[in-house]
Scaffold this active site. Structure first.
Site, short mmCIF file in Angstrom:
data_model
loop_
_atom_site.label_atom_id
_atom_site.label_comp_id
_atom_site.label_asym_id
_atom_site.label_seq_id
_atom_site.Cartn_x
_atom_site.Cartn_y
_atom_site.Cartn_z
N CYS A 97 34.69 39.87 42.94
CA CYS A 97 34.21 41.12 43.53
C CYS A 97 35.04 41.36 44.79
CB CYS A 97 32.73 41.00 43.88
SG CYS A 97 32.12 42.51 44.65
N CYS A 247 36.13 49.89 45.08
CA CYS A 247 36.04 48.77 44.13
C CYS A 247 37.34 47.93 44.13
CB CYS A 247 35.75 49.25 42.70
SG CYS A 247 35.37 47.89 41.57
O1 PYC Z 1 34.74 45.57 44.74
O2 PYC Z 1 35.36 44.47 42.96
C1 PYC Z 1 34.54 45.11 43.59
C2 PYC Z 1 33.21 45.35 42.99
C3 PYC Z 1 32.80 45.00 41.74
C4 PYC Z 1 31.47 45.44 41.63
C5 PYC Z 1 31.12 46.06 42.81
N1 PYC Z 1 32.21 45.98 43.62
#
Ligand code: PYC
Length: 321
Positions: A97, A247
């Site tokens: 994550c 993300c």
């Molecule tokens: O930042 O990789 C990320 C992530 C995955 C799910 C929520 N954030």
């Protein structure tokens, strides 16, 4: 009678909460389950099979919410590394994550556990190096990221044929440029419904990552709103919540696809906005398969507190799904 924490049977769990570019992380620093020795993948499997009630207690209602990602700090398998980390959310466990890594490194810095402001983090999918920068942001070198399939078409009821790539950035992603609505928070509900329909169509069509791994994230890309950035995204996570940040693993997967297509060069800075307009900066380094992405973003601490898990509480392990 004293406060509930003094009562026998009440478990205390110290957590530090933060948000990374809008997406929350809750790092468990004390009071987590003993998961034994071995790799983080082996310990993640033990977490899932023997302590899943702890996951639910920490991140689901009434103590958490669908958006929250948990991170359990563990002694590393190799003492040369800073810590082990296992990420989890409202429905299960994440391989890696990115926003959570930035939150965890900011937390380690706050705890004074970041010698030389650098960390090597063992995750279930590999080693991640991170650095706390002088400007307060965190940079991390993610696991190698790569695209496995380009331009796959899936038939999505109500939306027709949707094309996209399959790529790994620490989690499996379907990457599409097909944005049925503007990538703004106003359309979060419609974007979520579309992404859920795409995930269901991928599962029906048997489209997976390597080793038949299910695709659990959908990333929709579009143009940036601000001229200093190159792209904007919407990412749906497993469990139905959308990522408020750009993300980290999604940025890694997308960058791997752009480099493979020659649209971004190795070493070039590529800036991606998330749904709130907050930004991750990404740079690709060469790797035997795909790229190694270096991702940079900022996290801010929001709480240093203790969760109380009262043995008499019928909802101690969270509200049943
Ligand atoms: O930042 O990789 C990320 C992530 C995955 C799910 C929520 N954030």
């Amino acid at each position: 009678m004293g406060p509930p924490a003094d009562r026998p049977g009440t478990r205390r769990v110290r957590v530090i909460d933060s948000h990374t570019e809008g997406e929350p992380t809750r790092v468990v620093v004390e009071g987590g389950p003993a998961l034994g020795d071995g790799s983080m993948a082996a310990r993640r499997d033990r977490f899932r099979t023997q302590h899943d009630d702890f996951r639910r207690a920490v991140v689901t209602e009434p103590r958490g919410n669908d958006t929250l990602v948990g991170a359990l700090l563990l002694p590393p398998a190799d003492p040369a590394h800073t810590t082990g980390l296992i990420f989890f959310n409202n429905v299960g466990y994440l391989g890696m994550c990115g926003h959570g890594t930035i939150g965890a490194v900011t937390t380690l810095d706050y705890l004074g556990r970041l010698p030389a402001r650098r960390a090597s983090l063992e995750t279930p999918v590999g080693l991640v190096d991170a650095e706390m920068r002088d400007d307060g942001r965190v940079s991390f070198r993610n696991v190698p990221s790569y695209r496995t399939r380009k331009d796959v078409a899936v038939d999505v009821p109500d939306y027709g044929s949707v094309r996209g790539d399959i790529a790994w950035g620490g989690n499996w992603f379907f990457l599409t440029d097909r944005a049925p609505f503007d990538l703004t928070r106003r359309h979060a509900r419609e974007l979520t419904e579309f992404s859920e329909a795409v995930l269901a169509a991928l599962a029906r069509a048997g489209v997976t990552g390597d080793d038949a791994a299910p695709i659990e994230h959908v990333e929709i890309s579009g143009p940036a709103e601000r001229s200093e950035n190159q792209a904007r995204n919407f990412v749906l996570c497993p469990g139905g919540a959308y990522d408020r940040s750009p993300c980290g693993t999604g940025t890694s997967a997308k960058l791997a696809a752009l480099v493979a297509d020659g649209q971004v060069a190795l070493g070039e800075v590529w800036r991606q906005e998330g749904i709130l307009g907050t930004v991750f900066e990404a740079v690709a380094e060469p790797a035997p398969r795909g790229i190694v992405p270096r991702i940079t973003g900022a996290a801010y601490l929001t709480a240093d507190s203790e969760l109380l898990l009262d043995v008499r509480d019928p909802l101690r392990d969270g509200v049943p799904a």
